[in-house]
Scaffold this motif. Sequence first.
Motif, PDB file in Angstrom:
ATOM      1  N   ASP A 243      -8.763   4.766 -13.657  1.00 39.86           N
ATOM      2  CA  ASP A 243      -8.080   5.634 -12.696  1.00 39.86           C
ATOM      3  C   ASP A 243      -7.311   4.818 -11.667  1.00 39.86           C
ATOM      4  OD1 ASP A 243      -9.145   7.831 -13.967  1.00 39.86           O
ATOM      5  OD2 ASP A 243     -10.832   8.043 -12.584  1.00 39.86           O
ATOM      6  N   TRP A 244      -7.888   3.699 -11.242  1.00 37.45           N
ATOM      7  CA  TRP A 244      -7.227   2.863 -10.234  1.00 37.45           C
ATOM      8  C   TRP A 244      -5.940   2.254 -10.786  1.00 37.45           C
ATOM      9  CZ3 TRP A 244      -7.208   2.621  -5.263  1.00 37.45           C
ATOM     10  CH2 TRP A 244      -6.650   1.520  -4.614  1.00 37.45           C
ATOM     11  N   PHE A 245      -5.992   1.812 -12.024  1.00 38.83           N
ATOM     12  CA  PHE A 245      -4.792   1.236 -12.636  1.00 38.83           C
ATOM     13  C   PHE A 245      -3.705   2.299 -12.784  1.00 38.83           C
ATOM     14  CE2 PHE A 245      -2.477  -0.210 -16.566  1.00 38.83           C
ATOM     15  CZ  PHE A 245      -1.796  -1.250 -15.938  1.00 38.83           C
ATOM     16  N   ALA A 246      -4.091   3.509 -13.156  1.00 39.93           N
ATOM     17  CA  ALA A 246      -3.113   4.593 -13.267  1.00 39.93           C
ATOM     18  C   ALA A 246      -2.482   4.897 -11.922  1.00 39.93           C
ATOM     19  CB  ALA A 246      -3.783   5.845 -13.835  1.00 39.93           C
ATOM     20  N   LEU A 247      -3.287   4.835 -10.874  1.00 40.20           N
ATOM     21  CA  LEU A 247      -2.778   5.113  -9.527  1.00 40.20           C
ATOM     22  C   LEU A 247      -1.755   4.074  -9.095  1.00 40.20           C
ATOM     23  CD1 LEU A 247      -3.006   6.643  -6.752  1.00 40.20           C
ATOM     24  CD2 LEU A 247      -4.779   4.974  -6.161  1.00 40.20           C
ATOM     25  N   GLU A 248      -2.127   2.793  -9.158  1.00 40.09           N
ATOM     26  CA  GLU A 248      -1.216   1.801  -8.619  1.00 40.09           C
ATOM     27  C   GLU A 248      -0.131   1.371  -9.609  1.00 40.09           C
ATOM     28  OE1 GLU A 248      -3.075  -1.675  -7.157  1.00 40.09           O
ATOM     29  OE2 GLU A 248      -4.004  -2.240  -9.043  1.00 40.09           O
ATOM     30  N   SER A 249      -0.145   1.952 -10.795  1.00 39.12           N
ATOM     31  CA  SER A 249       0.951   1.719 -11.734  1.00 39.12           C
ATOM     32  C   SER A 249       2.056   2.758 -11.592  1.00 39.12           C
ATOM     33  CB  SER A 249       0.432   1.748 -13.180  1.00 39.12           C
ATOM     34  OG  SER A 249      -0.482   0.706 -13.415  1.00 39.12           O
ATOM     35  N   SER A 250       1.817   3.770 -10.780  1.00 33.56           N
ATOM     36  CA  SER A 250       2.801   4.834 -10.617  1.00 33.56           C
ATOM     37  C   SER A 250       3.951   4.376  -9.725  1.00 33.56           C
ATOM     38  CB  SER A 250       2.147   6.072  -9.998  1.00 33.56           C
ATOM     39  OG  SER A 250       3.131   7.007  -9.614  1.00 33.56           O
ATOM     40  N   PRO A 251       5.183   4.439 -10.192  1.00 37.10           N
ATOM     41  CA  PRO A 251       6.334   4.052  -9.345  1.00 37.10           C
ATOM     42  C   PRO A 251       6.409   4.871  -8.066  1.00 37.10           C
ATOM     43  CG  PRO A 251       7.005   4.252 -11.643  1.00 37.10           C
ATOM     44  CD  PRO A 251       5.605   4.807 -11.558  1.00 37.10           C
ATOM     45  N   ALA A 252       5.975   6.125  -8.109  1.00 30.28           N
ATOM     46  CA  ALA A 252       6.013   6.968  -6.917  1.00 30.28           C
ATOM     47  C   ALA A 252       5.053   6.466  -5.847  1.00 30.28           C
ATOM     48  CB  ALA A 252       5.674   8.414  -7.285  1.00 30.28           C
ATOM     49  N   VAL A 253       4.006   5.753  -6.249  1.00 24.96           N
ATOM     50  CA  VAL A 253       3.052   5.182  -5.295  1.00 24.96           C
ATOM     51  C   VAL A 253       3.579   3.864  -4.737  1.00 24.96           C
ATOM     52  CG1 VAL A 253       0.760   4.136  -5.073  1.00 24.96           C
ATOM     53  CG2 VAL A 253       1.025   6.324  -6.261  1.00 24.96           C
ATOM     54  N   THR A 254       3.996   2.965  -5.605  1.00 22.82           N
ATOM     55  CA  THR A 254       4.417   1.639  -5.164  1.00 22.82           C
ATOM     56  C   THR A 254       5.764   1.643  -4.454  1.00 22.82           C
ATOM     57  OG1 THR A 254       5.351   1.216  -7.366  1.00 22.82           O
ATOM     58  CG2 THR A 254       3.088   0.493  -6.975  1.00 22.82           C
ATOM     59  N   GLU A 255       6.537   2.710  -4.604  1.00 21.82           N
ATOM     60  CA  GLU A 255       7.837   2.768  -3.938  1.00 21.82           C
ATOM     61  C   GLU A 255       7.707   2.617  -2.438  1.00 21.82           C
ATOM     62  OE1 GLU A 255      11.671   5.817  -3.473  1.00 21.82           O
ATOM     63  OE2 GLU A 255       9.837   6.485  -4.488  1.00 21.82           O
ATOM     64  N   PHE A 256       6.655   3.171  -1.857  1.00 23.86           N
ATOM     65  CA  PHE A 256       6.525   3.178  -0.408  1.00 23.86           C
ATOM     66  C   PHE A 256       5.350   2.352   0.101  1.00 23.86           C
ATOM     67  CE2 PHE A 256       8.593   7.405  -1.234  1.00 23.86           C
ATOM     68  CZ  PHE A 256       9.833   7.044  -0.715  1.00 23.86           C
ATOM     69  N   LEU A 257       4.754   1.551  -0.767  1.00 26.84           N
ATOM     70  CA  LEU A 257       3.656   0.685  -0.346  1.00 26.84           C
ATOM     71  C   LEU A 257       4.030  -0.778  -0.582  1.00 26.84           C
ATOM     72  CD1 LEU A 257       0.441   2.474  -1.700  1.00 26.84           C
ATOM     73  CD2 LEU A 257       1.179   2.266   0.678  1.00 26.84           C
ATOM     74  N   PRO A 258       3.533  -1.688   0.252  1.00 22.20           N
ATOM     75  CA  PRO A 258       3.830  -3.113   0.057  1.00 22.20           C
ATOM     76  C   PRO A 258       2.954  -3.740  -1.010  1.00 22.20           C
ATOM     77  CG  PRO A 258       2.464  -2.850   1.990  1.00 22.20           C
ATOM     78  CD  PRO A 258       2.756  -1.451   1.484  1.00 22.20           C
ATOM     79  N   TRP A 259       2.657  -2.990  -2.067  1.00 21.75           N
ATOM     80  CA  TRP A 259       1.848  -3.504  -3.164  1.00 21.75           C
ATOM     81  C   TRP A 259       2.756  -4.094  -4.224  1.00 21.75           C
ATOM     82  CZ3 TRP A 259      -2.154   1.011  -4.302  1.00 21.75           C
ATOM     83  CH2 TRP A 259      -3.039   1.087  -3.235  1.00 21.75           C
TER      84      TRP A 259
ATOM     85  N   GLU B 266       3.787  -5.283  -8.100  1.00 26.34           N
ATOM     86  CA  GLU B 266       3.515  -4.728  -9.431  1.00 26.34           C
ATOM     87  C   GLU B 266       2.362  -5.518 -10.049  1.00 26.34           C
ATOM     88  OE1 GLU B 266       5.795  -4.117 -13.726  1.00 26.34           O
ATOM     89  OE2 GLU B 266       6.939  -4.490 -11.882  1.00 26.34           O
ATOM     90  N   ARG B 267       1.348  -4.816 -10.567  1.00 29.64           N
ATOM     91  CA  ARG B 267       0.158  -5.472 -11.096  1.00 29.64           C
ATOM     92  C   ARG B 267      -0.080  -5.070 -12.548  1.00 29.64           C
ATOM     93  NH1 ARG B 267      -1.920  -4.011  -5.715  1.00 29.64           N
ATOM     94  NH2 ARG B 267      -2.346  -5.914  -4.536  1.00 29.64           N
ATOM     95  N   ASP B 268      -0.471  -6.052 -13.359  1.00 27.01           N
ATOM     96  CA  ASP B 268      -0.916  -5.724 -14.708  1.00 27.01           C
ATOM     97  C   ASP B 268      -2.383  -5.309 -14.638  1.00 27.01           C
ATOM     98  OD1 ASP B 268      -2.471  -8.066 -14.502  1.00 27.01           O
ATOM     99  OD2 ASP B 268      -1.017  -9.270 -15.630  1.00 27.01           O
ATOM    100  N   ARG B 269      -2.980  -5.012 -15.786  1.00 32.33           N
ATOM    101  CA  ARG B 269      -4.344  -4.491 -15.778  1.00 32.33           C
ATOM    102  C   ARG B 269      -5.331  -5.491 -15.184  1.00 32.33           C
ATOM    103  NH1 ARG B 269      -7.464  -0.166 -17.788  1.00 32.33           N
ATOM    104  NH2 ARG B 269      -9.508  -0.532 -16.858  1.00 32.33           N
ATOM    105  N   ARG B 270      -5.185  -6.742 -15.509  1.00 28.81           N
ATOM    106  CA  ARG B 270      -6.110  -7.735 -14.972  1.00 28.81           C
ATOM    107  C   ARG B 270      -5.983  -7.838 -13.450  1.00 28.81           C
ATOM    108  NH1 ARG B 270      -6.389 -14.122 -16.845  1.00 28.81           N
ATOM    109  NH2 ARG B 270      -8.120 -14.727 -15.465  1.00 28.81           N
ATOM    110  N   GLN B 271      -4.772  -7.835 -12.958  1.00 28.11           N
ATOM    111  CA  GLN B 271      -4.559  -7.902 -11.514  1.00 28.11           C
ATOM    112  C   GLN B 271      -5.052  -6.644 -10.821  1.00 28.11           C
ATOM    113  OE1 GLN B 271      -0.353  -8.575 -11.888  1.00 28.11           O
ATOM    114  NE2 GLN B 271      -0.527 -10.758 -11.383  1.00 28.11           N
ATOM    115  N   SER B 272      -4.863  -5.510 -11.477  1.00 29.77           N
ATOM    116  CA  SER B 272      -5.355  -4.256 -10.914  1.00 29.77           C
ATOM    117  C   SER B 272      -6.875  -4.257 -10.818  1.00 29.77           C
ATOM    118  CB  SER B 272      -4.884  -3.082 -11.784  1.00 29.77           C
ATOM    119  OG  SER B 272      -5.433  -1.869 -11.335  1.00 29.77           O
ATOM    120  N   ASP B 273      -7.543  -4.763 -11.835  1.00 32.38           N
ATOM    121  CA  ASP B 273      -9.011  -4.844 -11.792  1.00 32.38           C
ATOM    122  C   ASP B 273      -9.477  -5.744 -10.648  1.00 32.38           C
ATOM    123  OD1 ASP B 273      -9.090  -3.219 -13.989  1.00 32.38           O
ATOM    124  OD2 ASP B 273      -9.624  -4.794 -15.425  1.00 32.38           O
ATOM    125  N   ARG B 274      -8.752  -6.840 -10.412  1.00 31.02           N
ATOM    126  CA  ARG B 274      -9.102  -7.744  -9.317  1.00 31.02           C
ATOM    127  C   ARG B 274      -8.899  -7.045  -7.967  1.00 31.02           C
ATOM    128  NH1 ARG B 274      -5.541 -11.599 -10.108  1.00 31.02           N
ATOM    129  NH2 ARG B 274      -6.811 -12.530 -11.758  1.00 31.02           N
TER     130      ARG B 274
END
Length: 275
Positions: free
Chosen positions: A91-107, A109-117
């Motif tokens: 669920d976390w990877f799906a959340l932070e992989s969404s362009p609509a989420v990262t468009e307005f956050l200073p996050w 782009e993360r792959d699955r391994r980076q998202s898990d970290r």
Amino acid sequence: MTQIRAVSSGTSWQPTRRLQAQRPGAAQPHPAPRRVRDALAPRRVRDALASAGIRRPRMLRGERMELPVDAPTLATERLLLRRHSLRDADDWFALESSPAVTEFLPWPERDRRQSDRHLRDRTRHTRLWQQNDFLALAVERHGRVIGDVSLHLREVPAERRSVEIGWVLHPGHSGRGYATEAARALLGFAFEVVGARRVTAVTDARNIRSLALAERLGFTPVRPAGLAEEFAPSTSPSLSLSWSPSMSLSLSLSREEAERHDPVSALRRALHQQR
């Protein structure tokens, strides 16, 4: 970033009108001066390191609150706010992989391994005690994580204690009031348990949904003292906006203002459901 203060609660804030300067072909706000950017840089670096779990030893981090405050579990009418878990990885990877989420956050782009970290780092942020401590909660709906809410302890002394609140919601669940419900419960926790006198929020000034949510919760943007001539304020005599180089907008909510929007009652209802 802008420093903020409360203004009259009678002011009617309409974000869409305030943001007309950002539309194509319209005049852009003046950039912040170098001295403002330089002043903000240490905080950005510190927050980035803290998000990665890199902090100074507690003995070197200054004043503490009377008692530490640990991450709660809060049940609202439709949501569960609780600590993050490594079981939330999909669920976390799906959340932070969404362009609509990262468009307005200073996050980044993360792959699955980076998202898990990143998720693993978030599971460690469970206590507020000293300045710049960070606490993050997963927002769960029917057993799935659909968002995240957080608190950053900015000022420790009880008489002026302040925290910065953050919220993010998967766009697939937007438009149903979930973000408002989760943020309102965490606001109640900030005022009633953490003892905050003021809560601030920082959002991208182009993020209309986030601005509208802040308005519903009672947040108010104002121009910082001493920077009136160096930023581009709105034309309203009772409400001013100030822009930073990153296009972020700071907002503020006092305990007294919050009580008019009832977040403390939301917290009490959430705690009652846990009994």
